[in-house]
Design a protein around this motif. Structure first.
Motif, PDB file in Angstrom:
ATOM      1  N   VAL A 113      10.977   7.799   5.410  1.00  0.00           N
ATOM      2  CA  VAL A 113      11.294   9.632   5.727  1.00  0.00           C
ATOM      3  C   VAL A 113      12.618   9.708   4.389  1.00  0.00           C
ATOM      4  O   VAL A 113      12.558  10.875   3.990  1.00  0.00           O
ATOM      5  CB  VAL A 113      12.352   9.425   7.289  1.00  0.00           C
ATOM      6  N   THR A 114      13.415   9.102   3.722  1.00  0.00           N
ATOM      7  CA  THR A 114      14.423   8.898   3.003  1.00  0.00           C
ATOM      8  C   THR A 114      13.594   8.308   1.009  1.00  0.00           C
ATOM      9  O   THR A 114      14.391   8.963   0.244  1.00  0.00           O
ATOM     10  CB  THR A 114      15.148   8.359   2.695  1.00  0.00           C
ATOM     11  N   LEU A 115      12.120   8.487   1.518  1.00  0.00           N
ATOM     12  CA  LEU A 115      11.535   8.064  -0.479  1.00  0.00           C
ATOM     13  C   LEU A 115      12.205   8.866  -0.552  1.00  0.00           C
ATOM     14  O   LEU A 115      11.984   8.226  -2.185  1.00  0.00           O
ATOM     15  CB  LEU A 115      10.428   7.625   0.673  1.00  0.00           C
ATOM     16  N   GLN A 116      12.118   9.824  -1.146  1.00  0.00           N
ATOM     17  CA  GLN A 116      11.298  11.288  -1.848  1.00  0.00           C
ATOM     18  C   GLN A 116      12.970  10.904  -2.646  1.00  0.00           C
ATOM     19  O   GLN A 116      13.723  10.408  -3.876  1.00  0.00           O
ATOM     20  CB  GLN A 116      11.410  12.373  -1.863  1.00  0.00           C
ATOM     21  N   ASN A 117      13.951  11.378  -2.178  1.00  0.00           N
ATOM     22  CA  ASN A 117      15.289  11.493  -2.938  1.00  0.00           C
ATOM     23  C   ASN A 117      15.642   9.582  -2.887  1.00  0.00           C
ATOM     24  O   ASN A 117      16.535  10.444  -4.193  1.00  0.00           O
ATOM     25  CB  ASN A 117      16.173  11.496  -1.222  1.00  0.00           C
ATOM     26  N   LEU A 118      15.254   8.624  -2.848  1.00  0.00           N
ATOM     27  CA  LEU A 118      15.265   7.460  -3.553  1.00  0.00           C
ATOM     28  C   LEU A 118      14.834   7.331  -4.847  1.00  0.00           C
ATOM     29  O   LEU A 118      15.284   6.799  -5.174  1.00  0.00           O
ATOM     30  CB  LEU A 118      14.539   6.452  -2.535  1.00  0.00           C
ATOM     31  N   SER A 137       1.079  -0.672  -0.208  1.00  0.00           N
ATOM     32  CA  SER A 137       0.103  -0.137   0.281  1.00  0.00           C
ATOM     33  C   SER A 137       1.119   1.360  -0.355  1.00  0.00           C
ATOM     34  O   SER A 137       0.737   2.083  -0.325  1.00  0.00           O
ATOM     35  CB  SER A 137      -1.025  -0.297   1.325  1.00  0.00           C
ATOM     36  N   GLN A 138       2.247   1.050   0.580  1.00  0.00           N
ATOM     37  CA  GLN A 138       2.941   2.361   1.099  1.00  0.00           C
ATOM     38  C   GLN A 138       3.338   2.495  -0.498  1.00  0.00           C
ATOM     39  O   GLN A 138       3.625   3.475  -1.368  1.00  0.00           O
ATOM     40  CB  GLN A 138       3.628   2.330   1.817  1.00  0.00           C
ATOM     41  N   PHE A 139       4.159   1.407  -1.417  1.00  0.00           N
ATOM     42  CA  PHE A 139       4.826   1.756  -2.561  1.00  0.00           C
ATOM     43  C   PHE A 139       3.163   2.280  -3.659  1.00  0.00           C
ATOM     44  O   PHE A 139       3.795   3.160  -4.436  1.00  0.00           O
ATOM     45  CB  PHE A 139       5.496   0.250  -3.435  1.00  0.00           C
ATOM     46  N   SER A 140       2.160   1.651  -3.500  1.00  0.00           N
ATOM     47  CA  SER A 140       0.399   1.746  -4.280  1.00  0.00           C
ATOM     48  C   SER A 140       1.006   4.027  -3.892  1.00  0.00           C
ATOM     49  O   SER A 140       0.537   4.038  -4.884  1.00  0.00           O
ATOM     50  CB  SER A 140      -0.515   1.859  -4.364  1.00  0.00           C
ATOM     51  N   ALA A 141       0.750   4.149  -2.776  1.00  0.00           N
ATOM     52  CA  ALA A 141       1.143   5.388  -3.078  1.00  0.00           C
ATOM     53  C   ALA A 141       1.599   5.998  -3.121  1.00  0.00           C
ATOM     54  O   ALA A 141       1.958   7.287  -3.622  1.00  0.00           O
ATOM     55  CB  ALA A 141       0.114   5.978  -0.734  1.00  0.00           C
ATOM     56  N   CYS A 142       3.074   5.738  -2.985  1.00  0.00           N
ATOM     57  CA  CYS A 142       4.587   6.528  -3.933  1.00  0.00           C
ATOM     58  C   CYS A 142       4.729   6.404  -5.216  1.00  0.00           C
ATOM     59  O   CYS A 142       4.240   7.202  -6.492  1.00  0.00           O
ATOM     60  CB  CYS A 142       5.675   5.080  -3.436  1.00  0.00           C
ATOM     61  N   TYR A 143       3.661   5.664  -5.863  1.00  0.00           N
ATOM     62  CA  TYR A 143       3.878   5.102  -7.230  1.00  0.00           C
ATOM     63  C   TYR A 143       2.504   6.826  -7.678  1.00  0.00           C
ATOM     64  O   TYR A 143       2.926   7.467  -8.818  1.00  0.00           O
ATOM     65  CB  TYR A 143       3.483   3.854  -7.822  1.00  0.00           C
ATOM     66  N   MET A 144       1.248   6.676  -7.142  1.00  0.00           N
ATOM     67  CA  MET A 144       0.197   7.091  -7.495  1.00  0.00           C
ATOM     68  C   MET A 144       1.029   8.690  -7.101  1.00  0.00           C
ATOM     69  O   MET A 144       0.618   9.957  -7.709  1.00  0.00           O
ATOM     70  CB  MET A 144      -0.619   7.130  -6.485  1.00  0.00           C
TER      71      MET A 144
END
Length: 174
Positions: free
Chosen positions: A55-60, A7-14
């Motif tokens: 916390v570092t998702l955007q940078n990744l 679900s976190q991956f889906s939110a990241c994708y969207m």
């Protein structure tokens, strides 16, 4: 340690899909290719999900996006320069003169000779990248080295081959 869930991956994708696609399109200028590369970015993130921290998702996301584009442009440049060697002498009507055929065969011979002169590891990397179409990551996994090592070997191998072919071409022309 928190695990990056589906679900976190889906939110990241969207959240990041449009930004990633827009950036990639601005660099490659091909909508279909940009879409494929966007999918590659998120596929990479999914495969590495054990190490993803929120916390570092955007940078990744942006780092993977940038590296994906750089790798794609590098492959496209290398493929184009390789094709220059193999398409030498082709005329628009599809026929070559005897002299063009001779020059083409001579350049291919020099190219193959230069590839044989490479060290074993550089030759492996060069052949896997150009002839098998493998990515840096795939080559690194197959040979058991880091991706940056693959890049360094490929850069040096390409430079050596190109210098040899250019030298032979200049000697032929001069």
């Amino acid at each position: 340690m928190e695990i990056f869930t589906e679900s976190q991956f889906s939110a990241c994708y969207m959240q990041y899909r449009e930004k990633v696609n827009g950036y990639i399109f601005s660099r490659v200028r091909d909508r279909e290719e940009a879409e494929d590369l966007t999918q590659d970015v998120f596929e990479h993130i999914w495969r590495c999900r054990e190490g993803v921290r929120m916390v570092t998702l955007q940078n990744l996301v942006f780092r993977v996006m940038r590296n994906t584009v750089i790798d794609y442009l590098r492959r496209r440049y290398m493929k184009k320069s390789r094709m220059d060697i193999y398409s030498y002498g082709e005329v628009q009507c599809g026929r070559n003169t005897v002299e063009e055929d001779y020059c083409y065969k001579e350049l291919r011979f020099v190219h193959e000779k230069m590839v044989k002169r490479l060290t074993e590891r550089r030759r492996q990397v060069y052949l896997l990248y150009f002839y098998k179409g493998m990515s840096y990551a795939s080559i690194a996994g197959r040979l058991g080295v880091a991706e940056c090592t693959v890049g360094a070997h490929l850069l040096r191998a390409h430079r050596m081959v190109r210098m040899g072919v250019d030298r032979a071409y200049r000697n032929k022309a001069g």
